[in-house]
Design an enzyme around this catalytic site. Structure first.
Site, PDB file in Angstrom:
ATOM      1  N   GLU A  32      -0.947  -3.217  -3.491  1.00 35.13           N
ATOM      2  CA  GLU A  32      -0.991  -2.193  -2.450  1.00 35.13           C
ATOM      3  C   GLU A  32      -0.865  -0.817  -3.109  1.00 35.13           C
ATOM      4  OE1 GLU A  32       2.764  -1.925  -0.460  1.00 35.13           O
ATOM      5  OE2 GLU A  32       1.915  -1.026   1.365  1.00 35.13           O
ATOM      6  N   ASN A  79      -3.211   2.629   5.305  1.00 35.38           N
ATOM      7  CA  ASN A  79      -2.817   1.935   4.084  1.00 35.38           C
ATOM      8  C   ASN A  79      -3.811   0.778   3.974  1.00 35.38           C
ATOM      9  OD1 ASN A  79      -1.601   0.436   2.056  1.00 35.38           O
ATOM     10  ND2 ASN A  79       0.489   0.793   2.813  1.00 35.38           N
ATOM     11  N   LYS A  96      -3.621  -1.903   6.910  1.00 35.16           N
ATOM     12  CA  LYS A  96      -2.301  -2.505   7.167  1.00 35.16           C
ATOM     13  C   LYS A  96      -1.909  -2.368   8.644  1.00 35.16           C
ATOM     14  CE  LYS A  96       2.369  -2.221   5.123  1.00 35.16           C
ATOM     15  NZ  LYS A  96       3.114  -1.505   4.033  1.00 35.16           N
ATOM     16  N   GLU A 112       6.839   5.134   5.493  1.00 37.19           N
ATOM     17  CA  GLU A 112       5.437   4.751   5.702  1.00 37.19           C
ATOM     18  C   GLU A 112       4.937   5.190   7.058  1.00 37.19           C
ATOM     19  OE1 GLU A 112       5.513   0.516   3.440  1.00 37.19           O
ATOM     20  OE2 GLU A 112       3.586   1.154   4.234  1.00 37.19           O
ATOM     21  N   CYS A 151       1.501  -6.030   2.180  1.00 38.42           N
ATOM     22  CA  CYS A 151       2.941  -5.873   2.067  1.00 38.42           C
ATOM     23  C   CYS A 151       3.728  -6.394   3.272  1.00 38.42           C
ATOM     24  CB  CYS A 151       3.290  -4.428   1.764  1.00 38.42           C
ATOM     25  SG  CYS A 151       4.863  -4.352   0.892  1.00 38.42           S
ATOM     26  N   ASN A 170       4.357  -3.341  -2.380  1.00 35.06           N
ATOM     27  CA  ASN A 170       5.346  -2.492  -3.055  1.00 35.06           C
ATOM     28  C   ASN A 170       6.650  -2.736  -2.308  1.00 35.06           C
ATOM     29  OD1 ASN A 170       4.036   0.216  -4.711  1.00 35.06           O
ATOM     30  ND2 ASN A 170       2.636  -0.952  -3.438  1.00 35.06           N
TER      31      ASN A 170
HETATM   32  N1  ING Z   1       7.366  -2.620   1.809  1.00 24.17           N
HETATM   33  C1  ING Z   1       8.283  -3.437   2.368  1.00 24.17           C
HETATM   34  C2  ING Z   1       7.958  -4.898   2.530  1.00 24.17           C
HETATM   35  O1  ING Z   1       7.850  -5.424   3.636  1.00 24.17           O
HETATM   36  C3  ING Z   1      10.514  -3.239   2.756  1.00 24.17           C
HETATM   37  C4  ING Z   1       9.202  -2.927   3.398  1.00 24.17           C
HETATM   38  C5  ING Z   1      11.104  -2.280   1.989  1.00 24.17           C
HETATM   39  C6  ING Z   1      11.062  -4.505   2.873  1.00 24.17           C
HETATM   40  C7  ING Z   1      12.326  -2.554   1.342  1.00 24.17           C
HETATM   41  C8  ING Z   1      12.267  -4.790   2.232  1.00 24.17           C
HETATM   42  C9  ING Z   1      12.884  -3.838   1.447  1.00 24.17           C
HETATM   43  O2  ING Z   1       7.881  -5.535   1.488  1.00 24.17           O
HETATM   44  C10 ING Z   1       6.128  -2.336   2.299  1.00 24.17           C
HETATM   45  N2  ING Z   1       5.431  -1.459   1.551  1.00 24.17           N
HETATM   46  O3  ING Z   1       5.702  -2.808   3.346  1.00 24.17           O
END
Ligand code: ING
Length: 318
Positions: free
Chosen positions: A47, A111, A128, A147, A173, A198
């Site tokens: 991503e 995204n 996304k 985001e 993600c 990420n």
């Molecule tokens: N990142 C995350 C994910 O679902 C997140 C949101 C951030 C989850 C921190 C847990 C901890 O993996 C993205 N970019 O969606």
């Protein structure tokens, strides 16, 4: 009949805030060349693979924000990657921040992930759907996950495309954490789902989850693969990126839910598996024969309701 495909999961280590698109494309190109040496047909990048994960900052300057987005794909910095991949006859999946202007001239920020076939043609684009994190500035956090400040949810939903000899779906993600993602793709016959991510190790709303990030990451993708009889490729941008320790643990998962390949570093690393798309039939035509066993007449709440509604009449009695 077996439909073999050699898939490369091309994990990226940290991308610095100041790192240029050109320098990042050099890294993507290096993984592409290793893919060619290892007989890869389709290489999957993470991503937002062209820049640092900028939602960790709350930026308000519109010019700076637009600097993180791609107004065209390929653009000047990414065209060399498209050209080299086509020359090598390797397809790829690439995540990036998309600036899109619609027919009415309105600008949208998504995204996005695209799927490029071995001849260089863009055969699919996914935006996304599940946008995590927060909308407003939250300076109290050690780092932000804004985001929702930067991206709109994708309007196109979850689709599949016929490519690479099979039926391919994409997700990004946070989408991988929702079972609906895989089921909507599974109901369209998805045989291979490509997911970039990420994921910071620290989760501000509930730090007790920090130690479980790697477990949850594999849990959701293994479950999604098994319950829909599909291959799943999950590709990280990992390592300590601008001070934020981010999960790696890139994997290639079989329709059985088994991990068949995974990375062992937090940097730029390619892991490869030769998959058989017909392996999906072992599950799609038995346990998860949807047409034979699903009971959608009892699933209404899943699409009718967004949040939890506790029924009033649950105090005992049949
Ligand atoms: N990142 C995350 C994910 O679902 C997140 C949101 C951030 C989850 C921190 C847990 C901890 O993996 C993205 N970019 O969606």
């Amino acid at each position: 009949m077996t439909r073999h495909l050699t898939v490369g999961a091309a994990q990226l280590g940290p991308i610095a805030r100041e790192e240029t698109r050109e320098r990042v494309v050099e890294r993507l190109m290096s993984l592409l060349h290793e893919s060619a040496e290892r007989g890869v047909d389709l290489v999957v990048y993470p991503e937002l693979a062209l820049t640092t994960f900028f939602p960790r900052w709350y930026i308000e300057d519109q010019v700076e924000i637009e600097g993180w987005f791609e107004a065209e794909m390929p653009g000047p910095a990414t065209k060399p990657l498209f050209d080299e991949a086509a020359r090598l006859g390797i397809g790829f999946c690439l995540g990036y921040a998309e600036l899109f202007t619609d027919a009415e001239g309105r600008t949208h920020r998504y995204n996005t992930q695209i799927l490029v076939e071995r001849d260089g043609s863009v055969v699919g684009r996914f935006r996304k759907v599940h946008i995590p994190g927060h909308e407003e500035n939250e300076p109290g956090r050690p780092f932000q996950h804004a985001e929702r400040h930067y991206f709109e949810p994708g309007p196109d939903g979850f689709r599949v495309w016929r490519a690479f000899g099979g039926i391919i779906g994409m997700a990004i993600c946070n989408d991988r954490r929702w079972p609906e993602t895989y089921r909507v793709l599974g109901l369209q016959g998805a045989e291979l789902v490509l997911i970039g991510y990420n994921t910071p190790l620290h989760y501000s709303p509930d730090p007790t989850q920090n130690a479980l990030q790697a477990f949850h990451n594999h849990l959701v993708m293994q479950a999604g693969a098994y319950q829909n009889g599909t291959w799943v490729v999950g590709v990280a941008k990992g390592g300590i990126e601008e001070g934020v320790d981010s999960l790696a643990h890139t994997v290639i998962i079989a329709p059985s839910g088994q991990i068949v390949a995974q990375t062992v570093t937090t940097g730029d690393e390619l892991t490869v598996a030769r998959i058989d798309l017909d392996h999906t039939k072992m599950y799609k035509e038995t346990l998860f024969d949807f047409d034979r066993y699903r009971m959608p007449e009892h699933y209404g709440l899943i699409s009718e309701q967004r949040g939890v509604v506790v029924p009033p009449d649950i105090d005992g009695g049949a």
